[in-house]
Motif scaffolding. Structure first.
Motif, PDB file in Angstrom:
ATOM      1  N   GLU A  23       0.828  -1.208   0.000  1.00  0.00           N
ATOM      2  CA  GLU A  23       0.000   0.000   0.000  1.00  0.00           C
ATOM      3  C   GLU A  23       0.868   1.267   0.000  1.00  0.00           C
ATOM      4  O   GLU A  23       0.602   2.212  -0.754  1.00  0.00           O
ATOM      5  CB  GLU A  23      -0.924   0.026   1.227  1.00  0.00           C
ATOM      6  N   GLU A  24       1.883   1.283   0.829  1.00  0.00           N
ATOM      7  CA  GLU A  24       2.746   2.471   0.899  1.00  0.00           C
ATOM      8  C   GLU A  24       3.571   2.638  -0.376  1.00  0.00           C
ATOM      9  O   GLU A  24       3.796   3.768  -0.823  1.00  0.00           O
ATOM     10  CB  GLU A  24       3.653   2.407   2.135  1.00  0.00           C
ATOM     11  N   SER A  25       3.989   1.529  -0.975  1.00  0.00           N
ATOM     12  CA  SER A  25       4.727   1.597  -2.244  1.00  0.00           C
ATOM     13  C   SER A  25       3.820   2.138  -3.352  1.00  0.00           C
ATOM     14  O   SER A  25       4.257   2.946  -4.178  1.00  0.00           O
ATOM     15  CB  SER A  25       5.261   0.219  -2.629  1.00  0.00           C
ATOM     16  N   ALA A  26       2.571   1.705  -3.349  1.00  0.00           N
ATOM     17  CA  ALA A  26       1.619   2.220  -4.341  1.00  0.00           C
ATOM     18  C   ALA A  26       1.429   3.729  -4.162  1.00  0.00           C
ATOM     19  O   ALA A  26       1.362   4.469  -5.152  1.00  0.00           O
ATOM     20  CB  ALA A  26       0.285   1.491  -4.229  1.00  0.00           C
ATOM     21  N   ASP A  27       1.359   4.184  -2.926  1.00  0.00           N
ATOM     22  CA  ASP A  27       1.239   5.633  -2.683  1.00  0.00           C
ATOM     23  C   ASP A  27       2.453   6.384  -3.226  1.00  0.00           C
ATOM     24  O   ASP A  27       2.317   7.443  -3.847  1.00  0.00           O
ATOM     25  CB  ASP A  27       1.099   5.919  -1.181  1.00  0.00           C
ATOM     26  N   LEU A  28       3.642   5.835  -2.998  1.00  0.00           N
ATOM     27  CA  LEU A  28       4.868   6.491  -3.477  1.00  0.00           C
ATOM     28  C   LEU A  28       4.902   6.526  -5.003  1.00  0.00           C
ATOM     29  O   LEU A  28       5.206   7.560  -5.607  1.00  0.00           O
ATOM     30  CB  LEU A  28       6.103   5.769  -2.929  1.00  0.00           C
ATOM     31  N   ILE A  29       4.577   5.411  -5.620  1.00  0.00           N
ATOM     32  CA  ILE A  29       4.572   5.352  -7.088  1.00  0.00           C
ATOM     33  C   ILE A  29       3.520   6.305  -7.649  1.00  0.00           C
ATOM     34  O   ILE A  29       3.767   7.040  -8.609  1.00  0.00           O
ATOM     35  CB  ILE A  29       4.345   3.903  -7.563  1.00  0.00           C
ATOM     36  N   PHE A  30       2.333   6.333  -7.019  1.00  0.00           N
ATOM     37  CA  PHE A  30       1.268   7.229  -7.476  1.00  0.00           C
ATOM     38  C   PHE A  30       1.740   8.684  -7.458  1.00  0.00           C
ATOM     39  O   PHE A  30       1.551   9.427  -8.432  1.00  0.00           O
ATOM     40  CB  PHE A  30       0.032   7.065  -6.581  1.00  0.00           C
ATOM     41  N   HIS A  31       2.347   9.097  -6.378  1.00  0.00           N
ATOM     42  CA  HIS A  31       2.765  10.498  -6.281  1.00  0.00           C
ATOM     43  C   HIS A  31       3.956  10.806  -7.192  1.00  0.00           C
ATOM     44  O   HIS A  31       4.104  11.934  -7.654  1.00  0.00           O
ATOM     45  CB  HIS A  31       3.031  10.874  -4.821  1.00  0.00           C
ATOM     46  N   THR A  32       4.782   9.799  -7.473  1.00  0.00           N
ATOM     47  CA  THR A  32       5.858   9.991  -8.451  1.00  0.00           C
ATOM     48  C   THR A  32       5.270  10.171  -9.844  1.00  0.00           C
ATOM     49  O   THR A  32       5.695  11.048 -10.603  1.00  0.00           O
ATOM     50  CB  THR A  32       6.841   8.802  -8.407  1.00  0.00           C
ATOM     51  N   LEU A  33       4.263   9.368 -10.176  1.00  0.00           N
ATOM     52  CA  LEU A  33       3.576   9.547 -11.462  1.00  0.00           C
ATOM     53  C   LEU A  33       2.930  10.928 -11.527  1.00  0.00           C
ATOM     54  O   LEU A  33       2.971  11.601 -12.564  1.00  0.00           O
ATOM     55  CB  LEU A  33       2.515   8.451 -11.666  1.00  0.00           C
ATOM     56  N   LEU A  34       2.348  11.347 -10.424  1.00  0.00           N
ATOM     57  CA  LEU A  34       1.718  12.683 -10.368  1.00  0.00           C
ATOM     58  C   LEU A  34       2.749  13.768 -10.668  1.00  0.00           C
ATOM     59  O   LEU A  34       2.470  14.709 -11.415  1.00  0.00           O
ATOM     60  CB  LEU A  34       1.079  12.890  -8.989  1.00  0.00           C
ATOM     61  N   LEU A  35       3.944  13.638 -10.111  1.00  0.00           N
ATOM     62  CA  LEU A  35       5.004  14.624 -10.374  1.00  0.00           C
ATOM     63  C   LEU A  35       5.374  14.629 -11.857  1.00  0.00           C
ATOM     64  O   LEU A  35       5.521  15.696 -12.457  1.00  0.00           O
ATOM     65  CB  LEU A  35       6.239  14.312  -9.523  1.00  0.00           C
ATOM     66  N   LEU A  36       5.513  13.445 -12.447  1.00  0.00           N
ATOM     67  CA  LEU A  36       5.866  13.364 -13.869  1.00  0.00           C
ATOM     68  C   LEU A  36       4.787  14.019 -14.726  1.00  0.00           C
ATOM     69  O   LEU A  36       5.092  14.746 -15.676  1.00  0.00           O
ATOM     70  CB  LEU A  36       6.078  11.902 -14.277  1.00  0.00           C
ATOM     71  N   VAL A  37       3.522  13.777 -14.385  1.00  0.00           N
ATOM     72  CA  VAL A  37       2.414  14.407 -15.119  1.00  0.00           C
ATOM     73  C   VAL A  37       2.476  15.917 -14.936  1.00  0.00           C
ATOM     74  O   VAL A  37       2.362  16.675 -15.906  1.00  0.00           O
ATOM     75  CB  VAL A  37       1.052  13.852 -14.646  1.00  0.00           C
ATOM     76  N   TYR A  38       2.654  16.348 -13.717  1.00  0.00           N
ATOM     77  CA  TYR A  38       2.717  17.790 -13.443  1.00  0.00           C
ATOM     78  C   TYR A  38       3.829  18.452 -14.260  1.00  0.00           C
ATOM     79  O   TYR A  38       3.663  19.557 -14.768  1.00  0.00           O
ATOM     80  CB  TYR A  38       2.940  18.032 -11.942  1.00  0.00           C
ATOM     81  N   LYS A  39       4.975  17.749 -14.384  1.00  0.00           N
ATOM     82  CA  LYS A  39       6.111  18.305 -15.120  1.00  0.00           C
ATOM     83  C   LYS A  39       5.972  18.131 -16.633  1.00  0.00           C
ATOM     84  O   LYS A  39       6.841  18.552 -17.384  1.00  0.00           O
ATOM     85  CB  LYS A  39       7.410  17.638 -14.656  1.00  0.00           C
ATOM     86  N   GLY A  40       4.882  17.478 -17.072  1.00  0.00           N
ATOM     87  CA  GLY A  40       4.628  17.323 -18.506  1.00  0.00           C
ATOM     88  C   GLY A  40       5.465  16.249 -19.173  1.00  0.00           C
ATOM     89  O   GLY A  40       5.686  16.276 -20.382  1.00  0.00           O
ATOM     90  N   ILE A  41       5.943  15.297 -18.397  1.00  0.00           N
ATOM     91  CA  ILE A  41       6.764  14.220 -18.944  1.00  0.00           C
ATOM     92  C   ILE A  41       5.848  13.093 -19.418  1.00  0.00           C
ATOM     93  O   ILE A  41       5.044  12.589 -18.644  1.00  0.00           O
ATOM     94  CB  ILE A  41       7.760  13.716 -17.882  1.00  0.00           C
ATOM     95  N   PRO A  42       5.961  12.700 -20.693  1.00  0.00           N
ATOM     96  CA  PRO A  42       5.090  11.641 -21.216  1.00  0.00           C
ATOM     97  C   PRO A  42       5.378  10.296 -20.538  1.00  0.00           C
ATOM     98  O   PRO A  42       6.526   9.996 -20.193  1.00  0.00           O
ATOM     99  CB  PRO A  42       5.450  11.567 -22.700  1.00  0.00           C
ATOM    100  N   PHE A  43       4.334   9.503 -20.392  1.00  0.00           N
ATOM    101  CA  PHE A  43       4.465   8.167 -19.796  1.00  0.00           C
ATOM    102  C   PHE A  43       5.483   7.333 -20.566  1.00  0.00           C
ATOM    103  O   PHE A  43       6.241   6.553 -19.983  1.00  0.00           O
ATOM    104  CB  PHE A  43       3.092   7.485 -19.775  1.00  0.00           C
TER     105      PHE A  43
END
Length: 96
Positions: free
Chosen positions: A64-84
């Motif tokens: 659960e905590e790893s999923a939270d970390l990965i989710f927020h890392t993805l959020l940062l990448l989206v915020y910075k406009g980095i494509p998946f």
């Protein structure tokens, strides 16, 4: 059964929330208010990283905590406009 496509789906939802803000946790995090949006996201990543460490040391809630970390890392990448795809390419490059 769930597969890795769920990450792409989550990424697309985050991109949509960035581009078309709604009343949601992720839209609020990406909005710039008194505290800069990037700072808020980075603060959350730091918090989640600490929670992963604690979860691992305590042998509880690591997934659960790893999923939270990965989710927020993805959020940062989206915020910075980095494509998946850039993330996938980086992982692929590490497999060579």
């Amino acid at each position: 059964m769930v597969d890795e496509r769920i990450l792409r789906e989550i990424y697309a939802v985050l991109e949509d929330r960035r581009d078309n803000p709604v009343d949601s946790y992720t839209s609020r995090l990406m909005r710039d208010d008194e505290k800069r949006a990037e700072d808020k996201i980075l603060e959350k990543i730091g918090e989640e990283a600490a929670e992963v460490i604690i979860a691992s040391k305590n042998n509880e809630r690591l997934v659960e905590e790893s999923a939270d970390l990965i989710f927020h890392t993805l959020l940062l990448l989206v915020y910075k406009g980095i494509p998946f795809e850039s993330l996938l390419e980086e992982f692929a490059a590490r497999r060579k």
